[in-house]
Motif scaffolding. Structure first.
Motif, PDB file in Angstrom:
ATOM      1  N   SER A  45       0.852  -1.183   0.000  1.00  0.00           N
ATOM      2  CA  SER A  45       0.000   0.000   0.000  1.00  0.00           C
ATOM      3  C   SER A  45       0.888   1.234   0.000  1.00  0.00           C
ATOM      4  N   ALA A  46       1.103   1.802  -1.180  1.00  0.00           N
ATOM      5  CA  ALA A  46       1.975   2.969  -1.295  1.00  0.00           C
ATOM      6  C   ALA A  46       1.709   3.641  -2.629  1.00  0.00           C
ATOM      7  N   ASP A  47       2.154   4.893  -2.759  1.00  0.00           N
ATOM      8  CA  ASP A  47       2.073   5.547  -4.055  1.00  0.00           C
ATOM      9  C   ASP A  47       2.909   4.763  -5.047  1.00  0.00           C
ATOM     10  N   GLY A  48       2.382   4.624  -6.272  1.00  0.00           N
ATOM     11  CA  GLY A  48       3.014   3.712  -7.223  1.00  0.00           C
ATOM     12  C   GLY A  48       4.057   4.325  -8.109  1.00  0.00           C
ATOM     13  N   PHE A  49       4.072   5.671  -8.246  1.00  0.00           N
ATOM     14  CA  PHE A  49       5.038   6.330  -9.111  1.00  0.00           C
ATOM     15  C   PHE A  49       5.851   7.358  -8.332  1.00  0.00           C
ATOM     16  N   TYR A  50       7.088   7.513  -8.769  1.00  0.00           N
ATOM     17  CA  TYR A  50       7.982   8.514  -8.206  1.00  0.00           C
ATOM     18  C   TYR A  50       8.619   9.281  -9.353  1.00  0.00           C
ATOM     19  N   ARG A  51       8.812  10.568  -9.150  1.00  0.00           N
ATOM     20  CA  ARG A  51       9.480  11.390 -10.152  1.00  0.00           C
ATOM     21  C   ARG A  51      10.732  11.996  -9.544  1.00  0.00           C
ATOM     22  N   ALA A  88       7.342  11.056  -4.423  1.00  0.00           N
ATOM     23  CA  ALA A  88       6.177  10.234  -4.762  1.00  0.00           C
ATOM     24  C   ALA A  88       5.117  11.078  -5.457  1.00  0.00           C
ATOM     25  N   VAL A  89       4.481  10.493  -6.475  1.00  0.00           N
ATOM     26  CA  VAL A  89       3.331  11.119  -7.136  1.00  0.00           C
ATOM     27  C   VAL A  89       2.097  10.745  -6.319  1.00  0.00           C
ATOM     28  N   PRO A  90       1.445  11.709  -5.680  1.00  0.00           N
ATOM     29  CA  PRO A  90       0.338  11.381  -4.766  1.00  0.00           C
ATOM     30  C   PRO A  90      -0.776  10.606  -5.463  1.00  0.00           C
ATOM     31  N   ARG A  91      -1.261   9.574  -4.767  1.00  0.00           N
ATOM     32  CA  ARG A  91      -2.410   8.768  -5.202  1.00  0.00           C
ATOM     33  C   ARG A  91      -2.165   8.079  -6.542  1.00  0.00           C
ATOM     34  N   SER A  92      -0.913   7.841  -6.871  1.00  0.00           N
ATOM     35  CA  SER A  92      -0.605   7.174  -8.136  1.00  0.00           C
ATOM     36  C   SER A  92      -0.643   5.662  -7.962  1.00  0.00           C
ATOM     37  N   THR A  93      -0.882   4.969  -9.073  1.00  0.00           N
ATOM     38  CA  THR A  93      -0.993   3.510  -9.078  1.00  0.00           C
ATOM     39  C   THR A  93       0.189   2.915  -9.812  1.00  0.00           C
ATOM     40  N   GLN A  94       0.854   1.938  -9.224  1.00  0.00           N
ATOM     41  CA  GLN A  94       2.046   1.367  -9.830  1.00  0.00           C
ATOM     42  C   GLN A  94       1.724   0.648 -11.135  1.00  0.00           C
ATOM     43  N   VAL A 151      -6.096  -7.291 -18.558  1.00  0.00           N
ATOM     44  CA  VAL A 151      -6.085  -6.023 -19.291  1.00  0.00           C
ATOM     45  C   VAL A 151      -4.641  -5.770 -19.695  1.00  0.00           C
ATOM     46  N   VAL A 152      -4.305  -6.099 -20.931  1.00  0.00           N
ATOM     47  CA  VAL A 152      -2.907  -6.109 -21.360  1.00  0.00           C
ATOM     48  C   VAL A 152      -2.315  -4.711 -21.355  1.00  0.00           C
ATOM     49  N   ALA A 153      -3.029  -3.720 -21.894  1.00  0.00           N
ATOM     50  CA  ALA A 153      -2.498  -2.368 -22.037  1.00  0.00           C
ATOM     51  C   ALA A 153      -3.336  -1.378 -21.246  1.00  0.00           C
ATOM     52  N   ARG A 154      -2.650  -0.384 -20.635  1.00  0.00           N
ATOM     53  CA  ARG A 154      -3.312   0.695 -19.921  1.00  0.00           C
ATOM     54  C   ARG A 154      -2.625   2.010 -20.286  1.00  0.00           C
ATOM     55  N   ARG A 155      -3.348   3.116 -20.127  1.00  0.00           N
ATOM     56  CA  ARG A 155      -2.773   4.427 -20.395  1.00  0.00           C
ATOM     57  C   ARG A 155      -3.172   5.396 -19.295  1.00  0.00           C
ATOM     58  N   SER A 156      -2.293   6.370 -19.030  1.00  0.00           N
ATOM     59  CA  SER A 156      -2.529   7.355 -17.983  1.00  0.00           C
ATOM     60  C   SER A 156      -2.135   8.734 -18.498  1.00  0.00           C
ATOM     61  N   THR A 157      -2.956   9.722 -18.210  1.00  0.00           N
ATOM     62  CA  THR A 157      -2.668  11.100 -18.607  1.00  0.00           C
ATOM     63  C   THR A 157      -2.362  11.989 -17.410  1.00  0.00           C
ATOM     64  N   ASP A 158      -2.219  11.404 -16.215  1.00  0.00           N
ATOM     65  CA  ASP A 158      -1.974  12.203 -15.013  1.00  0.00           C
ATOM     66  C   ASP A 158      -0.830  11.624 -14.183  1.00  0.00           C
ATOM     67  N   SER A 159       0.261  11.295 -14.865  1.00  0.00           N
ATOM     68  CA  SER A 159       1.485  10.803 -14.200  1.00  0.00           C
ATOM     69  C   SER A 159       1.251   9.536 -13.404  1.00  0.00           C
ATOM     70  N   GLY A 160       0.339   8.691 -13.860  1.00  0.00           N
ATOM     71  CA  GLY A 160       0.139   7.395 -13.235  1.00  0.00           C
ATOM     72  C   GLY A 160      -0.846   7.393 -12.087  1.00  0.00           C
ATOM     73  N   ARG A 161      -1.517   8.524 -11.818  1.00  0.00           N
ATOM     74  CA  ARG A 161      -2.502   8.524 -10.720  1.00  0.00           C
ATOM     75  C   ARG A 161      -3.689   7.625 -11.053  1.00  0.00           C
ATOM     76  N   THR A 162      -4.188   7.755 -12.257  1.00  0.00           N
ATOM     77  CA  THR A 162      -5.304   6.912 -12.692  1.00  0.00           C
ATOM     78  C   THR A 162      -4.961   6.303 -14.046  1.00  0.00           C
ATOM     79  N   TRP A 163      -5.509   5.109 -14.275  1.00  0.00           N
ATOM     80  CA  TRP A 163      -5.217   4.375 -15.507  1.00  0.00           C
ATOM     81  C   TRP A 163      -6.525   3.961 -16.178  1.00  0.00           C
TER      82      TRP A 163
END
Length: 371
Positions: free
Chosen positions: A242-248, A261-267, A290-302
């Protein structure tokens, strides 16, 4: 024989992703009791986007080509993609950690047509990064039973003369190393993994350098790390926590660089992760439903983005600002779904963006390069 019906109703087991019932009819009405809504004329779907031109690939089969050896890593030293470095798997070897792949470092000076083995670097190299004359090769080493996830014999090695001489610049075992464009200069990132002979894994420490020579730890991620491709310094990881999934990466110089950490992001896990034009993240996992996913908010939502894909997908790449997926077939993203695109070559085993081009390893092992 193929038959056409006016309507069909499908029952689907969502847990198993299997068809459970199918009813068809040849009249113009829906089956009685199907719903309580009035019938209406269906809206015609929008016309499909024009199909892109076929992707032209050329086979790299020159003298000295490695042809059949599986490629683990392949990078270009510049945007032209002529000077290439690769890590290839040549067999297996028994170490203290058990049976592991035997890997070697290779170099090509002509865009991949001919290859030579490079000696003097790390034993059993795991990763390679290149920017001009600066080339870094990593090795994990052998795990120690000290409860701290450390290893011996590994490290990060630097050459600036094409692999003639090497110098160890990081003593700890390093798995992944990559170079990015960051604030107008080159940034190198490396992963110092938690090594163990058991099943448990700890955090991976992320190291940074601006010259490939001086390195500093800038933070940790909870598990095995993955770096985004195409010059965006984003880090994700593969571990169920249980942690933010992306870091910049943030900071102006080596002393101030930090992993944030990117807040509320999904790894995105350990699959293929690329950054397309406009900052859109793409992730493909061959083992997921679900083979492919895309995100437009730095990985917060997919958003699920697998419509149109069929069969195994080996990886993603970007050419002329369009996103392609290749594996058992070749596809291009048209903005709402994947459509089949013609591509010379056979099934794809691995994908490597190199400068302005793309190199794929097609089954059963030979390399092909985009024109």
């Amino acid at each position: 024989p193929l038959q056409h019906h006016t309507w069909s109703v499908w029952g689907i087991n969502a847990a198993r992703l299997q068809l459970t019932t199918l009813k068809v009819g040849d009249t113009g009405a829906w089956p009685p009791g199907f719903d309580t809504l009035a019938d209406h004329v269906a809206v015609a779907p929008p016309p499909p986007s024009p199909s892109p031109a076929p992707i032209a690939f050329e086979a790299l089969t020159g003298e000295g080509s490695h042809t059949k050896l599986p490629v683990r890593e392949l990078v270009a030293a510049g945007s032209a993609g002529r000077l290439l470095w690769a890590i290839v798997e040549t067999g297996s070897v028994t170490t203290a950690a058990g049976l592991v792949p035997r890997t070697e470092l290779m170099r090509s000076d002509d865009g991949g047509a001919r290859w030579v083995r490079v000696s003097g670097g790390p034993a059993l190299p795991a990763g390679v990064a290149a920017s001009g004359a600066t080339v870094l090769a990593s090795s994990i080493g052998e795990p120690l039973d000290d409860g701290k996830g450390t290893s011996s014999g590994g490290g990060l090695f630097l050459t600036r003369d094409g692999g003639v001489t090497w110098r160890r610049v990081v003593d700890e075992g390093v798995r992944r190393v990559r170079t990015f464009e960051y604030q107008g200069r080159r940034l190198f990132l490396a992963e110092r993994p938690w090594t163990t002979r058991g099943a448990a894994t700890g955090p991976s420490r992320i190291l940074a350098s601006l010259d490939g020579e001086t390195w500093r730890a800038i933070g940790e991620v909870p598990g095995p790390a993955s770096f985004a491709l195409l010059d965006v310094p984003l880090v994700t990881f593969a571990k169920n926590v249980s942690a933010d999934g992306f870091y910049r990466v943030e900071g102006a110089d080596l002393a101030s660089l930090a992993l944030v950490a990117v807040p509320r992001s999904t790894q995105a896990g350990s699959g293929s992760l690329i950054t397309a034009p406009g900052g859109v993240l793409w992730h493909v996992d061959p083992n997921a439903i679900v083979v492919a996913r895309r995100s437009t908010d730095s990985g917060r939502t997919w958003l699920a983005a697998s419509d149109g894909l069929a069969g195994r997908i080996a990886g993603l790449f970007v050419l002329r600002d369009r996103v392609y997926a290749v594996g058992d077939g070749a596809y291009v993203w048209d903005g709402s779904r994947w459509t089949v695109v013609a591509m010379r070559g056979s099934k794809t085993q691995a994908v490597f963006p190199v400068g302005d081009a793309v190199i794929i390893q097609a089954l059963p092992g030979h390399l092909e390069r985009s024109r």
